[in-house]
Motif scaffolding. Structure first.
Motif, mmCIF file in Angstrom:
data_model
loop_
_atom_site.group_PDB
_atom_site.id
_atom_site.type_symbol
_atom_site.label_atom_id
_atom_site.label_comp_id
_atom_site.label_asym_id
_atom_site.label_seq_id
_atom_site.Cartn_x
_atom_site.Cartn_y
_atom_site.Cartn_z
ATOM 1 N N ALA A 24 0.824 -1.210 0.000
ATOM 2 C CA ALA A 24 0.000 0.000 0.000
ATOM 3 C C ALA A 24 0.859 1.263 0.000
ATOM 4 O O ALA A 24 0.578 2.215 -0.740
ATOM 5 C CB ALA A 24 -0.934 -0.011 1.201
ATOM 6 N N GLU A 28 0.826 4.190 -2.919
ATOM 7 C CA GLU A 28 0.404 5.544 -2.540
ATOM 8 C C GLU A 28 1.513 6.561 -2.772
ATOM 9 O O GLU A 28 1.252 7.713 -3.136
ATOM 10 C CB GLU A 28 -0.051 5.559 -1.086
ATOM 11 C CG GLU A 28 -1.350 4.797 -0.861
ATOM 12 C CD GLU A 28 -1.927 4.998 0.529
ATOM 13 O OE1 GLU A 28 -1.501 5.952 1.214
ATOM 14 O OE2 GLU A 28 -2.805 4.206 0.928
ATOM 15 N N THR A 70 -4.669 1.637 -4.341
ATOM 16 C CA THR A 70 -4.678 0.225 -3.937
ATOM 17 C C THR A 70 -6.020 -0.444 -4.190
ATOM 18 O O THR A 70 -6.214 -1.591 -3.805
ATOM 19 C CB THR A 70 -4.327 0.093 -2.444
ATOM 20 O OG1 THR A 70 -5.271 0.847 -1.659
ATOM 21 C CG2 THR A 70 -2.925 0.621 -2.169
ATOM 22 N N TRP A 71 -6.936 0.264 -4.830
ATOM 23 C CA TRP A 71 -8.279 -0.272 -5.095
ATOM 24 C C TRP A 71 -8.210 -1.601 -5.834
ATOM 25 O O TRP A 71 -8.927 -2.551 -5.500
ATOM 26 C CB TRP A 71 -9.066 0.754 -5.911
ATOM 27 C CG TRP A 71 -10.394 0.288 -6.425
ATOM 28 C CD1 TRP A 71 -11.589 0.307 -5.766
ATOM 29 C CD2 TRP A 71 -10.663 -0.258 -7.725
ATOM 30 N NE1 TRP A 71 -12.589 -0.182 -6.572
ATOM 31 C CE2 TRP A 71 -12.040 -0.535 -7.775
ATOM 32 C CE3 TRP A 71 -9.879 -0.518 -8.846
ATOM 33 C CZ2 TRP A 71 -12.648 -1.076 -8.909
ATOM 34 C CZ3 TRP A 71 -10.476 -1.066 -9.973
ATOM 35 C CH2 TRP A 71 -11.841 -1.335 -9.992
ATOM 36 N N ASP A 73 -5.969 -3.897 -5.829
ATOM 37 C CA ASP A 73 -5.541 -5.003 -4.970
ATOM 38 C C ASP A 73 -6.633 -5.401 -3.983
ATOM 39 O O ASP A 73 -6.849 -6.587 -3.713
ATOM 40 C CB ASP A 73 -4.276 -4.608 -4.196
ATOM 41 C CG ASP A 73 -3.007 -4.980 -4.936
ATOM 42 O OD1 ASP A 73 -3.086 -5.763 -5.902
ATOM 43 O OD2 ASP A 73 -1.937 -4.483 -4.562
ATOM 44 N N LYS A 74 -7.317 -4.406 -3.433
ATOM 45 C CA LYS A 74 -8.348 -4.697 -2.444
ATOM 46 C C LYS A 74 -9.482 -5.523 -3.020
ATOM 47 O O LYS A 74 -10.099 -6.328 -2.323
ATOM 48 C CB LYS A 74 -8.901 -3.388 -1.870
ATOM 49 C CG LYS A 74 -7.897 -2.610 -1.028
ATOM 50 C CD LYS A 74 -8.464 -1.276 -0.573
ATOM 51 C CE LYS A 74 -7.444 -0.483 0.228
ATOM 52 N NZ LYS A 74 -7.956 0.860 0.598
ATOM 53 N N LEU A 75 -9.777 -5.327 -4.309
ATOM 54 C CA LEU A 75 -10.890 -6.037 -4.934
ATOM 55 C C LEU A 75 -10.433 -7.179 -5.830
ATOM 56 O O LEU A 75 -11.225 -7.728 -6.580
ATOM 57 C CB LEU A 75 -11.744 -5.057 -5.741
ATOM 58 C CG LEU A 75 -12.463 -3.973 -4.925
ATOM 59 C CD1 LEU A 75 -13.280 -3.083 -5.845
ATOM 60 C CD2 LEU A 75 -13.372 -4.597 -3.875
ATOM 61 N N ARG A 76 -9.150 -7.538 -5.744
ATOM 62 C CA ARG A 76 -8.638 -8.573 -6.648
ATOM 63 C C ARG A 76 -9.380 -9.890 -6.486
ATOM 64 O O ARG A 76 -9.657 -10.584 -7.466
ATOM 65 C CB ARG A 76 -7.142 -8.782 -6.420
ATOM 66 C CG ARG A 76 -6.528 -9.752 -7.423
ATOM 67 C CD ARG A 76 -5.092 -10.114 -7.082
ATOM 68 N NE ARG A 76 -4.197 -8.983 -7.164
ATOM 69 C CZ ARG A 76 -2.871 -9.110 -7.141
ATOM 70 N NH1 ARG A 76 -2.330 -10.305 -7.020
ATOM 71 N NH2 ARG A 76 -2.100 -8.047 -7.203
ATOM 72 N N LYS A 78 -12.440 -10.324 -5.526
ATOM 73 C CA LYS A 78 -13.793 -10.200 -6.060
ATOM 74 C C LYS A 78 -13.779 -10.135 -7.582
ATOM 75 O O LYS A 78 -14.773 -10.465 -8.226
ATOM 76 C CB LYS A 78 -14.467 -8.950 -5.489
ATOM 77 C CG LYS A 78 -14.756 -9.022 -4.001
ATOM 78 C CD LYS A 78 -15.509 -7.778 -3.535
ATOM 79 C CE LYS A 78 -15.816 -7.854 -2.055
ATOM 80 N NZ LYS A 78 -16.543 -6.646 -1.570
ATOM 81 N N LYS A 144 -8.712 3.997 -11.927
ATOM 82 C CA LYS A 144 -8.214 3.306 -10.734
ATOM 83 C C LYS A 144 -7.281 2.157 -11.114
ATOM 84 O O LYS A 144 -6.262 1.929 -10.448
ATOM 85 C CB LYS A 144 -9.396 2.823 -9.887
ATOM 86 C CG LYS A 144 -10.146 3.962 -9.211
ATOM 87 C CD LYS A 144 -11.212 3.490 -8.247
ATOM 88 C CE LYS A 144 -12.433 2.957 -8.937
ATOM 89 N NZ LYS A 144 -13.560 2.733 -7.991
ATOM 90 N N HIS A 148 -2.993 1.954 -10.434
ATOM 91 C CA HIS A 148 -2.416 0.777 -9.778
ATOM 92 C C HIS A 148 -1.432 0.039 -10.692
ATOM 93 O O HIS A 148 -0.325 -0.339 -10.269
ATOM 94 C CB HIS A 148 -3.518 -0.178 -9.335
ATOM 95 C CG HIS A 148 -3.014 -1.321 -8.518
ATOM 96 N ND1 HIS A 148 -2.805 -1.241 -7.158
ATOM 97 C CD2 HIS A 148 -2.615 -2.572 -8.882
ATOM 98 C CE1 HIS A 148 -2.321 -2.390 -6.715
ATOM 99 N NE2 HIS A 148 -2.201 -3.218 -7.739
#
Length: 375
Positions: A24, A28, A70-71, A73-76, A78, A144, A148
């Motif tokens: 992260a 960022e 990091t969006w 990665d967070k939803l990878r 899903k 997004k 990333h």
């Protein structure tokens, strides 16, 4: 070679005189550096895209690239279809012994399913949006993803398929067990943040830098990257960071040529093609020297030599065919002057973060400057 259009757009906005893919934090930091270089006229466009929501009651978010970096990665988990878009690998690549990008058999994976093509694809979707050929929801996700993926492109271990990008290679860091990928994903950055000189806790005399900072734990680290790196150490190199070849690579061989080439290739699995770079957007060209770092500095040769490797690095914990498990080989300590010390002294990580941020800003300026002029 010539300077691509993103570079021209970049230096319209920001010219300064001389004076944790990543985890992260790394993503960022790259996004924050990009924010510094965004042309002021495109900020309303960026804000409109970032604040798009199908839920009209949702409040607007701060207009900054870092929170969405990091969006992806967070939803990878899903969006499992997107997992392969974070990296690329060559079938014949095996650092530190062999660095091929690609090798004779080409690229691993499926056509279009890699970070190089992903950057081109999402950039194309954003171009469609500027022409009114894509909706706001598409632009929101594409932006997004782009933020990333540009970060992933600048993490060397996202550019090799060996041992799952180093995830399978256990090492020691300050006496604690980790793996090579995690070391580069975040531990090197974490140490750099802890050891930034105290003078970087004070603002730099550059409003464009300070206005992009968000009061985070890594603000001092970004100041050091900008002051020691971008404004001094790499000052004369920054224009080349945007350099793209004037001509695209030749198209792949077809017909009888393809048959002849196939006969020359090694037996076994054959790879896929990757779309060509352009004179404006060239992720493959940018990635080549980053990938070479895997042999130059990232992958310790000791991991392929006794006692750490050379036949003992791939071990099993479970009983095989009734035999007791093999003993674990010792783990290589990498928080040493020979490894971490060289990385720190040459500012390898800091240069990668700076390149990722400045190139990202250049792409966004190229995409949205004409849109801003029409508004």
């Amino acid at each position: 070679m010539r300077l691509s259009r993103p570079l021209a757009a970049l230096f319209i906005t920001f010219s300064i005189p001389a004076a944790y893919a990543w985890g992260a934090a790394g993503h960022e930091i790259i996004a924050t550096i990009a924010q510094m270089y965004l042309h002021p006229s495109i900020l309303p466009t960026i804000c409109d895209i970032l604040n798009f929501s199908e839920d009209e009651t949702q409040p607007e978010q701060p207009c900054h690239l870092a929170p969405i970096s990091t969006w992806a990665d967070k939803l990878r988990f899903k969006m499992r279809w997107s997992a392969a878009l974070h990296y690329v690998g060559s079938l014949d690549d095996h650092p530190s012994q062999t660095c091929l990008f690609p090798g004779e058999r080409g690229w691993a994976g499926t056509r279009g399913g890699n970070v190089l093509d992903a950057i081109k694809n999402v950039t194309g979707l954003l171009e469609d949006w500027t022409r009114g050929e894509a909706g706001d929801a598409t632009a929101n996700e594409a932006l997004k993803f782009l933020v990333h993926f540009m970060g992933d492109l600048h993490m060397p271990l996202h550019l090799t398929g060996r041992d799952r990008g180093g995830n399978s290679d256990r090492v020691l860091w300050s006496g604690r067990q980790t793996n090579l990928h995690s070391l580069w994903d975040g531990l090197l950055i974490a140490k750099a943040i802890r050891t930034v000189p105290r003078n970087y806790s004070r603002p730099l005399p550059y409003p464009d830098v300070e206005h992009a900072l968000r009061g985070t734990i890594y603000d001092s680290y970004i100041r050091r990257i900008m002051w020691e790196g971008v404004f001094q150490k790499w000052k004369d190199d920054v224009p080349e960071w945007f350099s793209c070849p004037e001509t695209t690579p030749p198209p792949p061989a077809r017909g009888w040529q393809q048959v002849v080439m196939s006969l020359k290739r090694l037996a076994g699995k054959q790879g896929v093609e990757i779309g060509p770079d352009t004179d404006v957007l060239c992720p493959y060209h940018w990635a080549k020297p980053i990938h070479a770092l895997n042999c130059d500095i990232v992958w310790p040769k000791e991991l392929d030599e006794p006692p750490y490797g050379g036949g003992g690095s791939k071990f099993a914990d479970e009983d095989v065919a009734g035999r007791p498990p093999k003993p674990h080989p010792p783990l290589l300590e990498l928080d040493t002057p020979k490894y971490a010390g060289v990385i720190e002294d040459t500012m390898v990580v800091e240069k990668l973060l700076a390149q990722g941020g400045i190139r990202l800003a250049g792409i966004l300026n190229y995409l949205f400057l004409e849109e801003a002029a029409r508004s």
